[in-house]
Structure formats: C-alpha cells, structure tokens
Design a protein around this motif. Structure first.
Motif, PDB file in Angstrom:
ATOM      1  N   ARG A  81     120.859  16.974 -13.993  1.00  0.00           N
ATOM      2  CA  ARG A  81     120.178  17.746 -12.965  1.00  0.00           C
ATOM      3  C   ARG A  81     118.861  17.938 -13.098  1.00  0.00           C
ATOM      4  O   ARG A  81     118.056  18.420 -12.425  1.00  0.00           O
ATOM      5  CB  ARG A  81     120.980  18.984 -12.358  1.00  0.00           C
ATOM      6  CG  ARG A  81     121.342  19.932 -13.248  1.00  0.00           C
ATOM      7  CD  ARG A  81     121.798  21.233 -12.465  1.00  0.00           C
ATOM      8  NE  ARG A  81     122.123  22.000 -13.465  1.00  0.00           N
ATOM      9  CZ  ARG A  81     123.273  22.283 -14.129  1.00  0.00           C
ATOM     10  NH1 ARG A  81     123.967  21.384 -14.092  1.00  0.00           N
ATOM     11  NH2 ARG A  81     123.297  23.480 -14.854  1.00  0.00           N
ATOM     12  N   LEU A  82     118.161  18.204 -14.506  1.00  0.00           N
ATOM     13  CA  LEU A  82     117.079  18.565 -14.833  1.00  0.00           C
ATOM     14  C   LEU A  82     115.970  17.525 -14.442  1.00  0.00           C
ATOM     15  O   LEU A  82     116.468  16.114 -14.746  1.00  0.00           O
ATOM     16  CB  LEU A  82     117.016  18.814 -16.443  1.00  0.00           C
ATOM     17  CG  LEU A  82     117.529  20.139 -17.006  1.00  0.00           C
ATOM     18  CD1 LEU A  82     117.419  19.978 -18.557  1.00  0.00           C
ATOM     19  CD2 LEU A  82     117.030  21.242 -16.382  1.00  0.00           C
ATOM     20  N   PRO A  83     114.737  17.626 -13.928  1.00  0.00           N
ATOM     21  CA  PRO A  83     113.709  16.763 -13.882  1.00  0.00           C
ATOM     22  C   PRO A  83     113.699  15.891 -15.305  1.00  0.00           C
ATOM     23  O   PRO A  83     113.758  16.426 -16.248  1.00  0.00           O
ATOM     24  CB  PRO A  83     112.649  17.308 -13.462  1.00  0.00           C
ATOM     25  CG  PRO A  83     113.063  18.815 -13.031  1.00  0.00           C
ATOM     26  CD  PRO A  83     114.253  19.069 -13.719  1.00  0.00           C
ATOM     27  N   GLY A  84     112.966  14.645 -15.096  1.00  0.00           N
ATOM     28  CA  GLY A  84     112.992  13.759 -16.225  1.00  0.00           C
ATOM     29  C   GLY A  84     112.198  14.426 -17.144  1.00  0.00           C
ATOM     30  O   GLY A  84     112.302  14.424 -18.538  1.00  0.00           O
ATOM     31  N   ARG A  85     111.088  15.269 -16.967  1.00  0.00           N
ATOM     32  CA  ARG A  85     109.956  15.870 -17.757  1.00  0.00           C
ATOM     33  C   ARG A  85     110.647  16.893 -18.554  1.00  0.00           C
ATOM     34  O   ARG A  85     110.308  17.029 -19.844  1.00  0.00           O
ATOM     35  CB  ARG A  85     108.812  16.286 -17.073  1.00  0.00           C
ATOM     36  CG  ARG A  85     109.065  17.187 -16.132  1.00  0.00           C
ATOM     37  CD  ARG A  85     107.802  17.847 -15.315  1.00  0.00           C
ATOM     38  NE  ARG A  85     108.071  18.647 -14.378  1.00  0.00           N
ATOM     39  CZ  ARG A  85     108.309  19.924 -14.620  1.00  0.00           C
ATOM     40  NH1 ARG A  85     108.395  20.631 -15.702  1.00  0.00           N
ATOM     41  NH2 ARG A  85     108.545  20.664 -13.355  1.00  0.00           N
TER      42      ARG A  85
END
Length: 266
Positions: free
Chosen positions: A17-21
């Motif tokens: 669920r973390l953003p790609g960055r």
C-alpha cells in the motif's frame, strides 16, 4: 522468550500500500550491511559500563553487526481514543526509517506511513486509502522525524558500538548518553540499563508540537518491558512511547504502545 525471526522466504517486504517512491526508499534503507564485523567483548571496550552491560546481554557472541532491522509489531495508538494497529517498519539508524501501519477510525480503515529518508521527513495517512486524515512534511516534520530515528537506534543494537554513536558516561551507573548524528543534527539520547543488562528506557529532547502550541523541543522517550530474542539479538518485547517522558505530563503525552512480533537483521 524467543520471537519470530523471518527466514529468507518470508522476510518482511515493503507493504504494497506504500506509494512507489516510498517503496523505493524502503528498499534503499533495507540494503544489507556491507561486510558486517562480528561481535566480541572487545568491540565494546571503552564504552560506558551500562552500554557494555547492555551489549553483552543483547548481542550474541559472533553475531554479525547488522545495522538494518525489519520489524513487525502490533499495539495501540492514541487517536482521540486508544485504537489497535499493526505495522511494518524498516529501521536503519542513523540513515532513516519507514513505518507503515493500519488502524481503524469510526470503524473505517486508516493506513499510511511515517518516514525519514534521504534527509527529509514525511507523514501521510488516509481513510479508505483515499481521504486524507493526516499529512505533513517540511522542516518541522523533518526535524521531528530525525529525532525519532535517533531515539529508536537501540532497536538495532549493532549500531551502538559503531561510528554512528558517540557515548559519554554519567554519574549514574545505570545510564549513559548516546550522541547520535542524523544528517545535520546531533541528538543526545539518554539510555537506561538495568544491572542485568536489560534495556529499560531511552529519552531525549525531540522537536514536535504535541500540545498544538507550535513546534519546540519537548521531553520524549520510551519505556521498555519484557524481552524477546530474535536470532542473535535480544530486544525489548513491549514499548510505551510518547511526549513529556519522565514528567508529570507523561500520562497525557504517551501515544503509542506496541509489542515487537518479528525482527530480522541485515
């Protein structure tokens, strides 16, 4: 007590669920320690007595001094009321951390992350994965997050005898002060150790705005209860942390309680 140590096949990975960055920051922090030395009693020579006692208790002889930890935890966080949460964390002091967690608010899922990486801090929390609940970045968040990295270094015991920490003794044989430099700022972290070598607490002055009156330095700390062994390292089992640690405002400032369920070191 022996905790769960993930094997290579089930090692904790960055939450999807973390953003790609942020997943990329997680991966960078999770890079294995290059050619770690092995722990032996002489490694702690010259350190204050409480630190030598703690390391002899917490680190197995011959253990590789791996400076990155992947942690899984569960507990309660105070968001108005105490709410249960589960979290994954990558912790690589003094370089940084990413803490990703999930809880519920009014019965609805809230998830997000706190991070310090690449010299900046940030927090992003969303309801149902879409509605912003808490968001923050900028110099004040960065300075506060850097203080968190400094405060949490004892969860990676191999960092203690290394160049990232400068130690000074105190008049109290149960305490020593660790000076931890996180990028441009050095933090004085008081570490308290029992006569048996068990880690009891850490405390420091940390930048924050816990009372809504503007950012300033406030006492911050964590109390440790119980222990669990994860491979070559013995960690506190239960952690209670928050603002105004060691003062009569501690009941007001405590905001998180958690149990470490899994730990793996790289």
């Amino acid at each position: 007590m022996t905790g769960h140590v993930p094997h290579d096949g089930d090692r904790v990975r960055s939450p999807a669920r973390l953003p790609g960055r942020v997943r990329r920051e997680w991966a960078a922090l999770a890079a294995p320690t290059a050619s770690p030395a092995r722990f032996a009693p002489h490694v702690a020579d010259g350190l204050p007595a409480p630190v030598r006692r703690w390391l002899a208790h917490a680190v197995a002889p011959g253990a590789p001094l791996s400076e990155t930890a992947e942690l899984v935890m569960h507990g309660e966080i105070r968001m108005g009321t105490w709410r249960p949460f589960r979290a994954h964390q990558i912790l690589a002091p003094p370089r940084g951390l990413v803490w990703a967690a999930a809880t519920r608010l009014a019965g609805l899922p809230v998830s997000g992350f706190d991070r310090y990486s690449g010299g900046t801090g940030e927090m992003r929390w969303r309801l149902l994965g879409a509605v912003p609940v808490v968001s923050g970045s900028g110099p004040d968040i960065t300075r506060s997050a850097a203080g968190r990295v400094a405060c949490e270094f004892p969860l990676v015991p191999a960092v203690a005898p290394g160049p990232a920490v400068r130690w000074e003794p105190t008049d109290d044989d149960r305490q020593a002060v660790a000076y931890v430099r996180v990028d441009r700022e050095e933090f004085a972290v008081t570490v308290r150790v029992s006569p048996s070598g068990r880690l009891e607490s850490v405390s420091l002055l940390r930048w924050g705005n816990p009372d809504g009156r503007g950012y300033a330095e406030h006492p911050f700390g964590a109390a440790f209860e119980g222990e669990a062994r994860f491979g070559d390292f013995t960690l506190p089992r239960t952690v209670r942390a928050g603002w105004w640690f060691g003062t009569d405002r501690w009941p007001e400032g405590e905001f998180i309680r958690f149990t470490v369920d899994e730990a793996a070191y790289r």
